[in-house]
Scaffold this motif. Structure first.
Motif, PDB file in Angstrom:
ATOM      1  N   PRO A   1     -27.155  -1.793  44.658  1.00 24.48           N
ATOM      2  CA  PRO A   1     -28.342  -2.160  43.869  1.00 24.48           C
ATOM      3  C   PRO A   1     -28.069  -3.441  43.085  1.00 24.48           C
ATOM      4  O   PRO A   1     -26.918  -3.752  42.757  1.00 24.48           O
ATOM      5  CB  PRO A   1     -28.518  -0.964  42.925  1.00 24.48           C
ATOM      6  N   SER A   2     -29.114  -4.174  42.771  1.00 24.41           N
ATOM      7  CA  SER A   2     -28.952  -5.458  42.082  1.00 24.41           C
ATOM      8  C   SER A   2     -28.314  -5.299  40.711  1.00 24.41           C
ATOM      9  O   SER A   2     -27.690  -6.228  40.203  1.00 24.41           O
ATOM     10  CB  SER A   2     -30.304  -6.156  41.945  1.00 24.41           C
ATOM     11  N   ARG A   3     -28.460  -4.121  40.090  1.00 21.95           N
ATOM     12  CA  ARG A   3     -27.916  -3.916  38.756  1.00 21.95           C
ATOM     13  C   ARG A   3     -26.393  -3.866  38.741  1.00 21.95           C
ATOM     14  O   ARG A   3     -25.764  -4.075  37.703  1.00 21.95           O
ATOM     15  CB  ARG A   3     -28.468  -2.627  38.150  1.00 21.95           C
ATOM     16  N   LEU A   4     -25.767  -3.559  39.890  1.00 22.22           N
ATOM     17  CA  LEU A   4     -24.310  -3.451  39.943  1.00 22.22           C
ATOM     18  C   LEU A   4     -23.664  -4.826  39.966  1.00 22.22           C
ATOM     19  O   LEU A   4     -24.114  -5.718  40.671  1.00 22.22           O
ATOM     20  CB  LEU A   4     -23.865  -2.678  41.187  1.00 22.22           C
ATOM     21  N   SER A   5     -22.575  -4.982  39.215  1.00 20.60           N
ATOM     22  CA  SER A   5     -21.807  -6.223  39.279  1.00 20.60           C
ATOM     23  C   SER A   5     -21.082  -6.291  40.620  1.00 20.60           C
ATOM     24  O   SER A   5     -20.627  -5.279  41.151  1.00 20.60           O
ATOM     25  CB  SER A   5     -20.800  -6.293  38.132  1.00 20.60           C
ATOM     26  N   LYS A   6     -20.973  -7.499  41.133  1.00 17.99           N
ATOM     27  CA  LYS A   6     -20.299  -7.690  42.428  1.00 17.99           C
ATOM     28  C   LYS A   6     -18.894  -8.235  42.148  1.00 17.99           C
ATOM     29  O   LYS A   6     -18.171  -7.666  41.373  1.00 17.99           O
ATOM     30  CB  LYS A   6     -21.120  -8.654  43.297  1.00 17.99           C
ATOM     31  N   GLY A   7     -18.505  -9.329  42.761  1.00 12.33           N
ATOM     32  CA  GLY A   7     -17.206  -9.946  42.499  1.00 12.33           C
ATOM     33  C   GLY A   7     -16.055  -8.988  42.720  1.00 12.33           C
ATOM     34  O   GLY A   7     -15.974  -8.327  43.772  1.00 12.33           O
ATOM     35  N   PRO A   8     -15.142  -8.864  41.742  1.00 12.82           N
ATOM     36  CA  PRO A   8     -13.974  -7.988  41.895  1.00 12.82           C
ATOM     37  C   PRO A   8     -14.332  -6.539  42.194  1.00 12.82           C
ATOM     38  O   PRO A   8     -13.539  -5.814  42.791  1.00 12.82           O
ATOM     39  CB  PRO A   8     -13.268  -8.114  40.538  1.00 12.82           C
ATOM     40  N   TRP A   9     -15.526  -6.123  41.771  1.00 11.85           N
ATOM     41  CA  TRP A   9     -15.927  -4.736  42.011  1.00 11.85           C
ATOM     42  C   TRP A   9     -16.099  -4.429  43.495  1.00 11.85           C
ATOM     43  O   TRP A   9     -16.001  -3.256  43.889  1.00 11.85           O
ATOM     44  CB  TRP A   9     -17.212  -4.430  41.257  1.00 11.85           C
TER      45      TRP A   9
ATOM     46  N   PHE B   1     -16.776  -1.706  23.818  1.00  4.67           N
ATOM     47  CA  PHE B   1     -17.210  -2.783  24.710  1.00  4.67           C
ATOM     48  C   PHE B   1     -16.324  -2.833  25.958  1.00  4.67           C
ATOM     49  O   PHE B   1     -16.803  -3.050  27.076  1.00  4.67           O
ATOM     50  CB  PHE B   1     -17.158  -4.135  24.001  1.00  4.67           C
ATOM     51  N   ASP B   2     -15.026  -2.633  25.775  1.00  2.00           N
ATOM     52  CA  ASP B   2     -14.079  -2.686  26.887  1.00  2.00           C
ATOM     53  C   ASP B   2     -14.273  -1.534  27.861  1.00  2.00           C
ATOM     54  O   ASP B   2     -13.759  -1.579  28.980  1.00  2.00           O
ATOM     55  CB  ASP B   2     -12.644  -2.659  26.340  1.00  2.00           C
ATOM     56  N   ALA B   3     -14.979  -0.484  27.437  1.00  2.00           N
ATOM     57  CA  ALA B   3     -15.178   0.681  28.293  1.00  2.00           C
ATOM     58  C   ALA B   3     -16.287   0.475  29.326  1.00  2.00           C
ATOM     59  O   ALA B   3     -16.478   1.322  30.202  1.00  2.00           O
ATOM     60  CB  ALA B   3     -15.496   1.904  27.438  1.00  2.00           C
ATOM     61  N   CYS B   4     -17.016  -0.627  29.236  1.00  2.00           N
ATOM     62  CA  CYS B   4     -18.160  -0.855  30.135  1.00  2.00           C
ATOM     63  C   CYS B   4     -17.718  -0.870  31.592  1.00  2.00           C
ATOM     64  O   CYS B   4     -16.802  -1.598  31.979  1.00  2.00           O
ATOM     65  CB  CYS B   4     -18.842  -2.173  29.786  1.00  2.00           C
ATOM     66  N   VAL B   5     -18.407  -0.080  32.422  1.00  2.00           N
ATOM     67  CA  VAL B   5     -18.096   0.021  33.844  1.00  2.00           C
ATOM     68  C   VAL B   5     -18.966  -0.923  34.681  1.00  2.00           C
ATOM     69  O   VAL B   5     -18.865  -0.964  35.904  1.00  2.00           O
ATOM     70  CB  VAL B   5     -18.250   1.489  34.311  1.00  2.00           C
ATOM     71  N   GLN B   6     -19.836  -1.683  34.014  1.00  2.00           N
ATOM     72  CA  GLN B   6     -20.713  -2.664  34.654  1.00  2.00           C
ATOM     73  C   GLN B   6     -21.601  -2.045  35.738  1.00  2.00           C
ATOM     74  O   GLN B   6     -21.886  -2.662  36.761  1.00  2.00           O
ATOM     75  CB  GLN B   6     -19.891  -3.827  35.223  1.00  2.00           C
ATOM     76  N   CYS B   7     -22.035  -0.813  35.490  1.00  2.00           N
ATOM     77  CA  CYS B   7     -22.923  -0.146  36.457  1.00  2.00           C
ATOM     78  C   CYS B   7     -24.341  -0.694  36.385  1.00  2.00           C
ATOM     79  O   CYS B   7     -25.123  -0.523  37.325  1.00  2.00           O
ATOM     80  CB  CYS B   7     -22.933   1.356  36.206  1.00  2.00           C
ATOM     81  N   GLY B   8     -24.698  -1.304  35.262  1.00  2.00           N
ATOM     82  CA  GLY B   8     -26.017  -1.911  35.124  1.00  2.00           C
ATOM     83  C   GLY B   8     -27.148  -0.932  34.895  1.00  2.00           C
ATOM     84  O   GLY B   8     -28.321  -1.307  34.993  1.00  2.00           O
ATOM     85  N   LYS B   9     -26.850   0.322  34.564  1.00  2.00           N
ATOM     86  CA  LYS B   9     -27.937   1.261  34.299  1.00  2.00           C
ATOM     87  C   LYS B   9     -28.716   0.859  33.054  1.00  2.00           C
ATOM     88  O   LYS B   9     -29.921   1.092  32.964  1.00  2.00           O
ATOM     89  CB  LYS B   9     -27.378   2.680  34.168  1.00  2.00           C
ATOM     90  N   CYS B  10     -28.020   0.237  32.098  1.00  2.00           N
ATOM     91  CA  CYS B  10     -28.709  -0.268  30.911  1.00  2.00           C
ATOM     92  C   CYS B  10     -29.645  -1.413  31.279  1.00  2.00           C
ATOM     93  O   CYS B  10     -30.772  -1.511  30.766  1.00  2.00           O
ATOM     94  CB  CYS B  10     -27.692  -0.721  29.870  1.00  2.00           C
ATOM     95  N   GLU B  11     -29.189  -2.260  32.162  1.00  2.00           N
ATOM     96  CA  GLU B  11     -30.001  -3.396  32.630  1.00  2.00           C
ATOM     97  C   GLU B  11     -31.273  -2.904  33.311  1.00  2.00           C
ATOM     98  O   GLU B  11     -32.356  -3.464  33.119  1.00  2.00           O
ATOM     99  CB  GLU B  11     -29.167  -4.222  33.597  1.00  2.00           C
TER     100      GLU B  11
ATOM    101  N   GLU C   1     -29.172   5.509  25.996  1.00  2.00           N
ATOM    102  CA  GLU C   1     -29.473   6.787  26.637  1.00  2.00           C
ATOM    103  C   GLU C   1     -28.936   6.840  28.066  1.00  2.00           C
ATOM    104  O   GLU C   1     -28.492   7.890  28.540  1.00  2.00           O
ATOM    105  CB  GLU C   1     -30.986   7.026  26.650  1.00  2.00           C
ATOM    106  N   GLU C   2     -28.960   5.712  28.764  1.00  2.00           N
ATOM    107  CA  GLU C   2     -28.557   5.686  30.169  1.00  2.00           C
ATOM    108  C   GLU C   2     -27.073   5.415  30.368  1.00  2.00           C
ATOM    109  O   GLU C   2     -26.540   5.674  31.446  1.00  2.00           O
ATOM    110  CB  GLU C   2     -29.353   4.611  30.919  1.00  2.00           C
ATOM    111  N   CYS C   3     -26.399   4.885  29.360  1.00  2.00           N
ATOM    112  CA  CYS C   3     -25.009   4.438  29.546  1.00  2.00           C
ATOM    113  C   CYS C   3     -24.076   5.612  29.833  1.00  2.00           C
ATOM    114  O   CYS C   3     -23.915   6.500  28.994  1.00  2.00           O
ATOM    115  CB  CYS C   3     -24.523   3.692  28.307  1.00  2.00           C
TER     116      CYS C   3
END
Length: 648
Positions: free
Chosen positions: A120-128, A240-250, A325-327
Motif C-alpha cells: 500500500p502507498s502508506r508503507l515506507s519503501k527503501g530499506p523496508w 519516536f524511535d519506535a515508529c514502524v513506518q506502517c503509515g496507518k496514521c497517514e 488511535e491507529e498507531c
C-alpha cells in the motif's frame, strides 16, 4: 570452520547490538527528565506487548497473524540459537524446538514478502523492501544449520560450499535483525518499541485504560513548550524511535487527505532525524503534501521549526487523535504537536491567521470571539433558567459553553433546556460566572491562558454543590473531565461527574423520564465527534438515543473509532492552513455515499463545520434537536384526578 566461526559471528552481533543499545539510549536520555518506574515498566512490558499492542494490531487480521508468526518465531529462534549455537548445548529437544521456531518465522516472513510485492502507498519503501529477504535468509540459514544438531543430517553434510553459503546467510540475517536492531534499519523499531511500551509516557492507556488529556506546562520552566528535540521528555524521544513506518496514521489523517502540509508518519520520522541529526533525504515514504523531500535538516540542539519542520505542518493538525488511535506502536503524535505549538505560541508569539486575535479575546473577554461577557445568558432571556448563584445547589450543572454566543448553537442549547424541563431535571446554570473552558487556548499552545481560565472556573465551581456537570460541547466536556483535575488542590478533580448531553439524555430515556415519538424523516447517519469518541470512548449513547427514536442508522464507512474528523478541532478553523480541499467537504461526501438525508451530530463545532459545506447536502441536526422535536408532551391530568392526587 562452522564450529568456531558461527559462535564468533553470533557473539560479535550480540556485542555490537549491545553497544548500539547504549548509543541509542544516550540519544533518548538527552531529552528532559521524566519519572518512570523502570522495574515495573519492564515487568509490565510483555503483557503490554502481547495484549494492549495486539489489541490494535489485530484490527488487520493479516498483519496480526503475520506479526505473531514472524516476531514470535524470531524471538524464540534467537533464544534457542544462543543456547544451541553459541553455548553449544547438545540437546535434540532444543534443536527440534529451534527448527520449529525457524519454520514459524519463515512462514511469517513469506507473508511479509507477499505484502511487500505490491505494498500500500502508506508503507515506507527503501530499506523496508529488503526486510522480507533478511527474515527469510535468517530463518532458512539457521534451519539448515540446526539439522545436524537435531540428528537429521550428518555434521559434515554439504561440505565447504554449503558452509560458505550458510555463513553468508547468517551474517546477512544477524546484521539486519540483531546488529541493525540498535544501530539503524528496518528492525530498529523492535528494540525501541519494546522499551517504549515499558516506559510509555501514558501508562494509563494499558490494561484497558484511557488517557487523552494533555499534560500541563510548568510555566516556570526555562523554555515553554518544545523548541529543540532535547526539550521533549526522554521517553517521548524513545517513542519516536519506535515508529514502524506502517503509515496507518497517514492513511487516517484528515489533514493529509485534504492536501495540507502534514503527514503524521513523516512528522515522527522528522523527530527521529532531530534526535539523531541529519536530513530527510533518505526518507522512503510519502512526503508532506506539496513539500519536497531532502530539504529538512535537524539536530538535537537545533530549533525544530528552523529547518526541520515547517510551522504550517504543526498548525494543520486538528488534534483528532485518529493517528494515535491507529498507531500499532501506541505513539502519541498529538502530544508532540501541541508541545511544539506551545513554544511557537508562548515563546515566539507565532500563532497564524486569527490565532493571536482569538487568544487576546480569551484573555480580555473570557470568550474566543470577544463578545461582552455579560451577554453570555442573552440566549436564555425567556427561559427562566435557575442560576447557581441563587440556588447554591442542584442535581445537575448545565455547562453552557461558548455556544451561548452563536445563533446556531443557541438552538441546540434551547433544545436541551426543553428536554431537561420535560424530564423534570433539577438543574441550574452558572450564567455570567461561567467562562470559556480553555480548550481552544490549550490546543493553540497557550497553556498559560488555559491554566488561568481553568483555575478561575474551578474557583467558581467550588462555591456550589452539584453531582453532575452536563454539556452539549464535547470539547468543554473533555477538558472539564480530563484536564481540569490537574489544577485542583488534590490533583484529581472535583467531587462531581462530567457527562456529555447524549449520555445524560440516554439515561433519562432509559429511566422512562422522557416519552418520544418515532422519527418520521428519511435516511439518517451519525457523525462521531472526535472529542466525544476517540477522546472519551463514548460511541454507544448517541446511537442508543437515535435507536430510541426509531432510527436505523446508515453508518458511514469511517465511523466509530475510525470516524473522519469534521476539521473543526485543534483550532484548525482559526489557523486555517490551506490545502487542496476542505476536511468538512470530505466528511459530507462520506454521508452522501450512504444516501443520508440527515446527519445527526453531538457537537456544536461539528454542526458549524458540516453546515458550512455548500448545498445541496444533507440536513445537519444535533441529536438533542431530534429528541426535542420528538418529545411527547404529557397531557394534563383531569381536574378530579388532580384533586384526588393532592388529597392522597
Amino acid at each position: 570452520m562452522l564450529d568456531w566461526l558461527l559462535p564468533v559471528l553470533i557473539s560479535a552481533a550480540l556485542a555490537l547490538a549491545l553497544a548500539g543499545a547504549f548509543k541509542r539510549a544516550s540519544l533518548w536520555r538527552a531529552g528532559q527528565p521524566e519519572s518512570v518506574n523502570l522495574l515495573a515498566g519492564l515487568m509490565a512490558m510483555p503483557r503490554r506487548y502481547l495484549v494492549d499492542l495486539h489489541h490494535v494490531v489485530e484490527r488487520d487480521k493479516y498483519m496480526s497473524n503475520t506479526h505473531v508468526a514472524t516476531a514470535g518465531g524470531f524471538v524464540l529462534s534467537m533464544l534457542l540459537i544462543i543456547l544451541v549455537h553459541l553455548f553449544g548445548l547438545e540437546s535434540r529437544w532444543l534443536a527440534w524446538a529451534l527448527l520449529a521456531s525457524s519454520v514459524l518465522m519463515f512462514t511469517g516472513a513469506v507473508f511479509v514478502f507477499k505484502r511487500r510485492l505490491n505494498p500500500p502507498s502508506r508503507l515506507s519503501k527503501g530499506p523496508w523492501m529488503r526486510l522480507p529477504k533478511s527474515l527469510l535468509m535468517f530463518s532458512v540459514s539457521f534451519f539448515i544449520l540446526t539439522l545436524p544438531a537435531a540428528g537429521i543430517l550428518p555434521d559434515a553434510f554439504g561440505g565447504w560450499v554449503l558452509a560458505l553459503v550458510l555463513l553468508v546467510g547468517v551474517a546477512w540475517g544477524l546484521s539486519e535483525l540483531v546488529f541493525g536492531m540498535t544501530w539503524g534499519g528496518p528492525m530498529k523499531h523492535a528494540f525501541a518499541g519494546a522499551l517504549h511500551l515499558a516506559f510509555h509516557r501514558r501508562p494509563e492507556r494499558f490494561n484497558g485504560g484511557r488517557s487523552t488529556g494533555l499534560k500541563p506546562v510548568d510555566l516556570q520552566a526555562r523554555v515553554l513548550g518544545v523548541e529543540k528535540p532535547t526539550d521533549f521528555k526522554w521517553n517521548q524521544l524513545l517513542g519516536f524511535d519506535a515508529c514502524v513506518q506502517c503509515g496507518k496514521c497517514e492513511a487516517v489523517c484528515p489533514a493529509y487527505a485534504a492536501g495540507q502540509p502534514l503527514n503524521p508518519k513523516k512528522l515522527i520520522q522528522d523527530m527521529v532525524i532531530g534526535l539523531a541529526g541529519g536530513t530527510d533525504a533518505k526518507f522512503a515514504g510519502s512526503p508532506y503534501p506539496g513539500v519536497e523531500l531532502g530539504h529538512a535538516v535537524g539536530g538535537p540542539g537545533q530549533t525544530i521549526t528552523e529547518g526541520l519542520v515547517n510551522s504550517d505542518t504543526l498548525w494543520s493538525c486538528t488534534t483528532c487523535r485518529a493517528c494515535v488511535e491507529e498507531c500499532p506502536m501506541m505513539i502519541e503524535h498529538v502530544d508532540a504537536i501541541v508541545d511544539m505549538r506551545r513554544f511557537l505560541t508562548m515563546e515566539k508569539g507565532n500563532t497564524p491567521n486569527k490565532g493571536a486575535e482569538i487568544l487576546e479575546n480569551l484573555i480580555a473577554t473570557d470568550n474566543p470571539n470577544g463578545f461582552d461577557p455579560a451577554g453570555r445568558m442573552n440566549w436564555a432571556a425567556d427561559q427562566n433558567l435557575p442560576l447557581m448563584a441563587d440556588v447554591k445547589q442542584a442535581e445537575v450543572l448545565f455547562w453552557v459553553s461558548d455556544g451561548a454566543f452563536d445563533m446556531r448553537s443557541q438552538r441546540i442549547l434551547r433544545a436541551f433546556v426543553k428536554v431537561l424541563k420535560a424530564a423534570g431535571v433539577d438543574f441550574a446554570v452558572l450564567g455570567d460566572e461561567e467562562r470559556d473552558s480553555g480548550d481552544v487556548a490549550r490546543r493553540l499552545g497557550d497553556d498559560a491562558t488555559f491554566q488561568s481560565l481553568a483555575k478561575r472556573n474551578i474557583a467558581v465551581l467550588s462555591k456550589y454543590r452539584f453531582k453532575r456537570i452536563v454539556t452539549t460541547d464535547p470539547h468543554a466536556f473533555h477538558v472539564l473531565k480530563n484536564e481540569y483535575g490537574d489544577f485542583y488542590p488534590n490533583g484529581k478533580g472535583g467531587d462531581y461527574e462530567v457527562l456529555h448531553h447524549t449520555t445524560f439524555i440516554n439515561e433519562l430515556v432509559q429511566q422512562g423520564r422522557l416519552q418520544l415519538d418515532a422519527f418520521k424523516g428519511g435516511t439518517v447517519t451519525y457523525h462521531d465527534p472526535c472529542y466525544l469518541g476517540r477522546y472519551n470512548g463514548e460511541y454507544d449513547s448517541p446511537r442508543d438515543l437515535l435507536k430510541a427514536l426509531g432510527i436505523e442508522l446508515a453508518e458511514m464507512e469511517r465511523s466509530g473509532f475510525r470516524s473522519r474528523c469534521c476539521g473543526g478541532g485543534g483550532g484548525a478553523p482559526i489557523t486555517d492552513i490551506p490545502g487542496e480541499r476542505r476536511i468538512a467537504d470530505m466528511r459530507m461526501e462520506d454521508a452522501r455515499a450512504v444516501g443520508a438525508e440527515l446527519v445527526a451530530v453531538g457537537c456544536q463545532q461539528c454542526t458549524a463545520m458540516l453546515e458550512g459545506v455548500v448545498e445541496p447536502r444533507p440536513v445537519i441536526k444535533d441529536i438533542v434537536e431530534l429528541v426535542s422535536e420528538a418529545l411527547i408532551e404529557r397531557a394534563p391530568a383531569p381536574k378530579a384526578a388532580r384533586v384526588a392526587e393532592v388529597m392522597s
